[in-house]
Motif scaffolding. Sequence first.
Motif, PDB file in Angstrom:
ATOM      1  N   VAL A  95       0.875  -1.163   0.157  1.00 39.67           N
ATOM      2  CA  VAL A  95      -0.118  -0.157   0.099  1.00 39.67           C
ATOM      3  C   VAL A  95       0.757   1.161   0.101  1.00 39.67           C
ATOM      4  CG1 VAL A  95      -1.645   1.161   1.365  1.00 39.67           C
ATOM      5  CG2 VAL A  95      -1.977  -1.134   1.112  1.00 39.67           C
ATOM      6  N   LEU A  96       1.921   1.316   0.878  1.00 46.57           N
ATOM      7  CA  LEU A  96       2.976   2.226   0.543  1.00 46.57           C
ATOM      8  C   LEU A  96       3.654   2.555  -0.635  1.00 46.57           C
ATOM      9  CD1 LEU A  96       4.601   4.399   2.592  1.00 46.57           C
ATOM     10  CD2 LEU A  96       6.153   2.496   2.583  1.00 46.57           C
ATOM     11  N   LEU A 119       2.201   1.815  -3.641  1.00 45.54           N
ATOM     12  CA  LEU A 119       1.014   2.555  -4.420  1.00 45.54           C
ATOM     13  C   LEU A 119       0.863   3.747  -4.068  1.00 45.54           C
ATOM     14  CD1 LEU A 119      -1.302   1.887  -6.293  1.00 45.54           C
ATOM     15  CD2 LEU A 119      -2.699   1.250  -4.493  1.00 45.54           C
ATOM     16  N   ALA A 120       0.787   4.282  -2.772  1.00 45.99           N
ATOM     17  CA  ALA A 120       0.716   5.617  -2.302  1.00 45.99           C
ATOM     18  C   ALA A 120       1.914   6.359  -2.907  1.00 45.99           C
ATOM     19  CB  ALA A 120       0.380   5.643  -0.911  1.00 45.99           C
ATOM     20  N   SER A 121       3.125   6.027  -3.055  1.00 44.90           N
ATOM     21  CA  SER A 121       4.164   6.760  -3.387  1.00 44.90           C
ATOM     22  C   SER A 121       4.202   6.959  -5.049  1.00 44.90           C
ATOM     23  CB  SER A 121       5.385   6.013  -2.993  1.00 44.90           C
ATOM     24  OG  SER A 121       5.562   4.926  -3.591  1.00 44.90           O
ATOM     25  N   ILE A 138       1.483   6.959  -6.736  1.00 42.80           N
ATOM     26  CA  ILE A 138       0.036   8.023  -6.953  1.00 42.80           C
ATOM     27  C   ILE A 138       0.472   9.352  -6.552  1.00 42.80           C
ATOM     28  CG2 ILE A 138      -2.173   8.790  -5.790  1.00 42.80           C
ATOM     29  CD1 ILE A 138      -2.761   5.655  -5.781  1.00 42.80           C
ATOM     30  N   GLY A 139       1.415   9.526  -5.589  1.00 40.69           N
ATOM     31  CA  GLY A 139       1.919  10.899  -5.067  1.00 40.69           C
ATOM     32  C   GLY A 139       3.000  11.249  -6.269  1.00 40.69           C
ATOM     33  N   THR A 179       0.718  12.611  -8.951  1.00 41.28           N
ATOM     34  CA  THR A 179       0.199  13.964  -8.775  1.00 41.28           C
ATOM     35  C   THR A 179       1.154  15.031  -8.734  1.00 41.28           C
ATOM     36  OG1 THR A 179      -1.161  12.829  -7.256  1.00 41.28           O
ATOM     37  CG2 THR A 179      -0.984  15.208  -6.854  1.00 41.28           C
TER      38      THR A 179
END
Length: 175
Positions: A159-160, A162-164, A166-167, A170
């Motif tokens: 999950v970390l 995936l979040a990085s 997406i960040g 962005t």
Amino acid sequence: MDSVANIILYFVVALVVVVCSCLTVLTHKILRAATYLLFVLIGTAIFYFQLGYQFLGGVQIAVYAGGIMVLFVFAILLTRKPDAVVQRIGHHRRFIGATVAIVGGVLLLLALFFMPISHDLNLVTALERGQMITMEEIGKAFTGTDRMQYLLPFEAISVLLLASIIGGVTVARKR
């Protein structure tokens, strides 16, 4: 790994993995670093194939060498210019990085030898008693949800990641 060809292949792949690992860290171009990392991941898959773990070798190629490297390259291309040269790191930051790497390596070795794998049996006590730790026990330790098993941290890291990603996308879109 009893034939001469397997032994020679092992040492050649080990040399390639060590050289590419060093080049991954030392190169100043980020796409070259990603390419060297790809060679390291493929070399690791070759080790798995030599040990007879065909499924694990296939997963290594499909997931890491395939999927993760594609995500890294896309993240790199979305966030900075591919031919940009990375600035040199100062001596104090190199010292801090080397210190953190050495401390991390020592902690990993301590965890390898003293963390329980199954039923309060760690590598040191298994070696002292002459017991074998089977691949089934190691697999249960990595994919289990009981005490001292690692499925939850593995999922948290995914999950970390995936979040990085997406960040990174962005940040790239805001430029």
